[in-house]
Write an enzyme that holds these catalytic residues in place. Sequence first.
Site, PDB file in Angstrom:
ATOM      1  N   THR A 147     -47.762  28.086  -3.026  1.00 27.50           N
ATOM      2  CA  THR A 147     -47.891  27.348  -2.134  1.00 27.50           C
ATOM      3  C   THR A 147     -46.655  26.582  -1.565  1.00 27.50           C
ATOM      4  OG1 THR A 147     -48.662  25.296  -3.108  1.00 27.50           O
ATOM      5  CG2 THR A 147     -50.259  26.935  -2.915  1.00 27.50           C
ATOM      6  N   CYS A 148     -46.738  25.906  -0.729  1.00 27.60           N
ATOM      7  CA  CYS A 148     -45.549  25.241  -0.214  1.00 27.60           C
ATOM      8  C   CYS A 148     -45.270  24.229  -1.530  1.00 27.60           C
ATOM      9  CB  CYS A 148     -45.745  24.316   0.941  1.00 27.60           C
ATOM     10  SG  CYS A 148     -46.505  25.291   2.201  1.00 27.60           S
ATOM     11  N   ASN A 149     -46.346  23.589  -2.092  1.00 33.05           N
ATOM     12  CA  ASN A 149     -46.260  22.539  -2.999  1.00 33.05           C
ATOM     13  C   ASN A 149     -46.077  22.901  -4.326  1.00 33.05           C
ATOM     14  OD1 ASN A 149     -45.874  20.676  -0.942  1.00 33.05           O
ATOM     15  ND2 ASN A 149     -47.872  20.333  -0.634  1.00 33.05           N
ATOM     16  N   ARG A 150     -46.374  24.183  -4.673  1.00 35.65           N
ATOM     17  CA  ARG A 150     -46.555  24.782  -6.291  1.00 35.65           C
ATOM     18  C   ARG A 150     -46.243  26.063  -6.262  1.00 35.65           C
ATOM     19  NH1 ARG A 150     -50.001  22.231  -8.753  1.00 35.65           N
ATOM     20  NH2 ARG A 150     -50.755  20.745  -7.403  1.00 35.65           N
ATOM     21  N   HIS A 155     -55.977  21.917 -16.179  1.00 37.23           N
ATOM     22  CA  HIS A 155     -54.945  21.922 -14.778  1.00 37.23           C
ATOM     23  C   HIS A 155     -55.402  22.901 -13.754  1.00 37.23           C
ATOM     24  CE1 HIS A 155     -51.047  21.609 -12.842  1.00 37.23           C
ATOM     25  NE2 HIS A 155     -51.028  22.839 -12.909  1.00 37.23           N
ATOM     26  N   GLU A 161     -56.832  17.613  -0.250  1.00 36.08           N
ATOM     27  CA  GLU A 161     -56.844  18.656   1.000  1.00 36.08           C
ATOM     28  C   GLU A 161     -57.428  19.996   0.484  1.00 36.08           C
ATOM     29  OE1 GLU A 161     -55.034  21.453   0.721  1.00 36.08           O
ATOM     30  OE2 GLU A 161     -53.699  21.250  -1.080  1.00 36.08           O
ATOM     31  N   GLN A 189     -56.992  23.224   1.669  1.00 40.30           N
ATOM     32  CA  GLN A 189     -56.248  24.367   1.608  1.00 40.30           C
ATOM     33  C   GLN A 189     -56.204  25.040   0.132  1.00 40.30           C
ATOM     34  OE1 GLN A 189     -55.289  22.013   3.477  1.00 40.30           O
ATOM     35  NE2 GLN A 189     -55.466  22.505   5.520  1.00 40.30           N
ATOM     36  N   GLY A 248     -42.689  13.367  27.619  1.00 34.41           N
ATOM     37  CA  GLY A 248     -41.801  13.244  26.286  1.00 34.41           C
ATOM     38  C   GLY A 248     -41.712  14.676  25.572  1.00 34.41           C
ATOM     39  N   MET A 257     -41.733  15.546  18.106  1.00 34.36           N
ATOM     40  CA  MET A 257     -42.902  14.841  17.932  1.00 34.36           C
ATOM     41  C   MET A 257     -44.311  15.262  18.953  1.00 34.36           C
ATOM     42  SD  MET A 257     -42.904  11.230  16.612  1.00 34.36           S
ATOM     43  CE  MET A 257     -42.064  10.132  17.556  1.00 34.36           C
ATOM     44  N   ALA A 258     -43.344  15.671  20.213  1.00 37.72           N
ATOM     45  CA  ALA A 258     -44.548  15.992  21.107  1.00 37.72           C
ATOM     46  C   ALA A 258     -44.763  17.500  21.111  1.00 37.72           C
ATOM     47  CB  ALA A 258     -43.565  16.088  22.627  1.00 37.72           C
TER      48      ALA A 258
END
Lengths: 301, 442
Positions: free
Chosen positions: B48-51, B97, B112, B114, B187, B191-192
Amino acid sequence: MLPWVADVLFFATALIYLVASGLFVAYLAGARVFASDERMPSGEIDIAKEMRAGTTRVAPLLLLVGVVLHAAQIVVSSFVLHVCPVEGMHFGMSVVSVVACATYLAMRGRYHIDVVGAFVAPLALTFLVASRFVAVDAPEPSLRMRSAILPVHVTVNLLGDALFTLAFAAAVAYLVQENQVKKKRLGGVFLRLPPLDALDQAEHKFLLAGFPLLTIGILTGTIWARRVEGGVGADVGRALFGYATWLLFAAVLFLRPAAGWRGRRAAYGTIAGFGFAVVVLILYLLKSLGGAGDTVAWLAR
Amino acid sequence: MIVVVGLSHRTAPVHVREKFATSADVLPQVLARLASHPELRESIFLSTCNRVEVFADGSGEGAVDAIRDALCQHAGAPSAEISPFLYEKTAHDAVRHIFRVAASLDSMVLGEPQILGQVKTAYDAAVAAGTLGTYLGRCVHRAFSVAKKVRSETALGAGLVSISSVAVDLARQIFGDLSGHAVLLVGAGEMAEAAAKSLGRGGKGIRVCNRSMERGAALAKAFGGEAAPFTALEDELARADVVVTSTGSPTFVVHADMVKRAMKKRRGKTLFFIDIAVPRNVDPAVHKIDNVYVFNVDDLEQQVAEGLKARQAEVAAAEEIVHKELHDFETWSRGRDVQPTVVALRAKTRAVFTAELERSLGGRLKHLAEGDRAALAQMLDSAVNKLLHAPTTRLKAAAAKDEGADLAQVLQHLFDLPELPTNDAKPEMLEATPGDDERLPQ
């Protein structure tokens, strides 16, 4: 038909309305009654789905059972007491609540107003119990037999009142929800109540549907009053409040497109109009209580 | 023994994690590479993006080293560069784990959802590649049920925990379905763009009102919308339902008077501002106007903080579920360890009895009729069952208390059982079939 059957149906209905009200209110108060774990794409718990899957599957089901029993109770009682349900106040309030509940059940999915049950169910319970304390009108055969106006008058008014009850419930829910958003309290109640716009729309549509009925009610009432002539003070007061209700609802409906009176203002107008409609009902009630002897006799039976 | 080797947002910065980015189409190759190591009987590759983690069933150190090698090879980086970021967990810790990861207790954003889908995808890929068997498969299945329990029995996933989810949910809670509403971006910065991504285009399309018409038009085009000049802001407010403001203006861009006029034009229809600019673009007085709602970054962030706090409060309850499920899994797993002994004991006893019976039936009992022979065989069968009932149940009970290995050894010694097949043998592999969720025994 045995009177006790009507009594059993009455208490069963009251109990079911009470439990359904409790479930709805518990849900609003944050209890995870019959909660599901449905999620939105963003990953948060999908409150709407949770409602559909959880509380609203059980509470409206209960309410449906209540409505069926309630309708049965009205039919059985009308045979026991030999009174047509759309003639007179004894059944009037009862009919309002049963029609209101049935309409809510039919419309809740379409208007996304599941939680409005939290306001409708207690109202239904109140009306049901109140009907128990209203005397059975003594029919006046000479007048009633002759005219079809009275049953029409009572029927349209009852149906109209049922729809106004729903509009009122949606308006109250709207004000609660609007207050949450303005104060930026985005916790449990906010997430559990329907979207603001859904409540505003539902309120408007119920009002729009009830208004023609009220109009017919006012017209038939006026014609009827002319025929009977020389009504007592309570009758005049009732008529005045009836006209005031009509004017108020007319104003709410007219100002919405004309002056953009939506949301909070429309909700206040609806609540005020419903208040007037309730005053009309109470005036009927007072008139009925005039025959207090009957009430006591009926209750003691 | 189950092992986990990998790295996550807790141990590795993003520039290390991104080396492991794995698309779905290369997953079979990665799994095949893992399966080629004889030390690894079963394996799952989670990315994943984080692991990035490999869950495997293998034998101790050899398995850990094999996974380390495979990971370094996958990242195309020398071991010295990757190793400092890798963690390894074995047996009890590894299973715990896996359960915690699936339940989103180890996620960057606690609770989360996902991650459960990502673990499921990894599971499916491993089944499809034939690298998942009944042991690790069961463990991951248990992890799914842990995650489901945590989701339904705790509020770990409740509350809103990101600015964009708070904004979108607010809009949904005001308008219900957003599909019939118009979105206006005031704008056209990053961020927009992010807001437009999460809000979607709305049913009436997206409009962009920006000081630089060019930039506004580019953003509008990207979302299939239209741009409007900044001077037409008031008219645009009359048309929009959800307005996201994110200009760099040092003063308010949207004033109360302007909104009051716009509200007249829109006949009081609800208007919702999400002001993500700092300094703010929308005058707070606008929030006081009927049917107009303004939420700024602080309001949204406060919701996020409250959501996270509420989730944090649920961690203990979720950990308790993990603990209980871990205990159940280990009980099952230890029962599985003594199973070969039970099987061998039964086989040997049955073989002895059967051999003796055969001998007698061929000799002294030769005269017995077919029916009597069958009755005799049945009698011996039931004698074996009765005899072995007590040792079997005691052995399983001991296994549940983690004392099974000693007892199994004693039995092997006393009954002179043959060399037992250990759980190190290649297990039965799972095959991909539709609706495989119910395939494993619970």
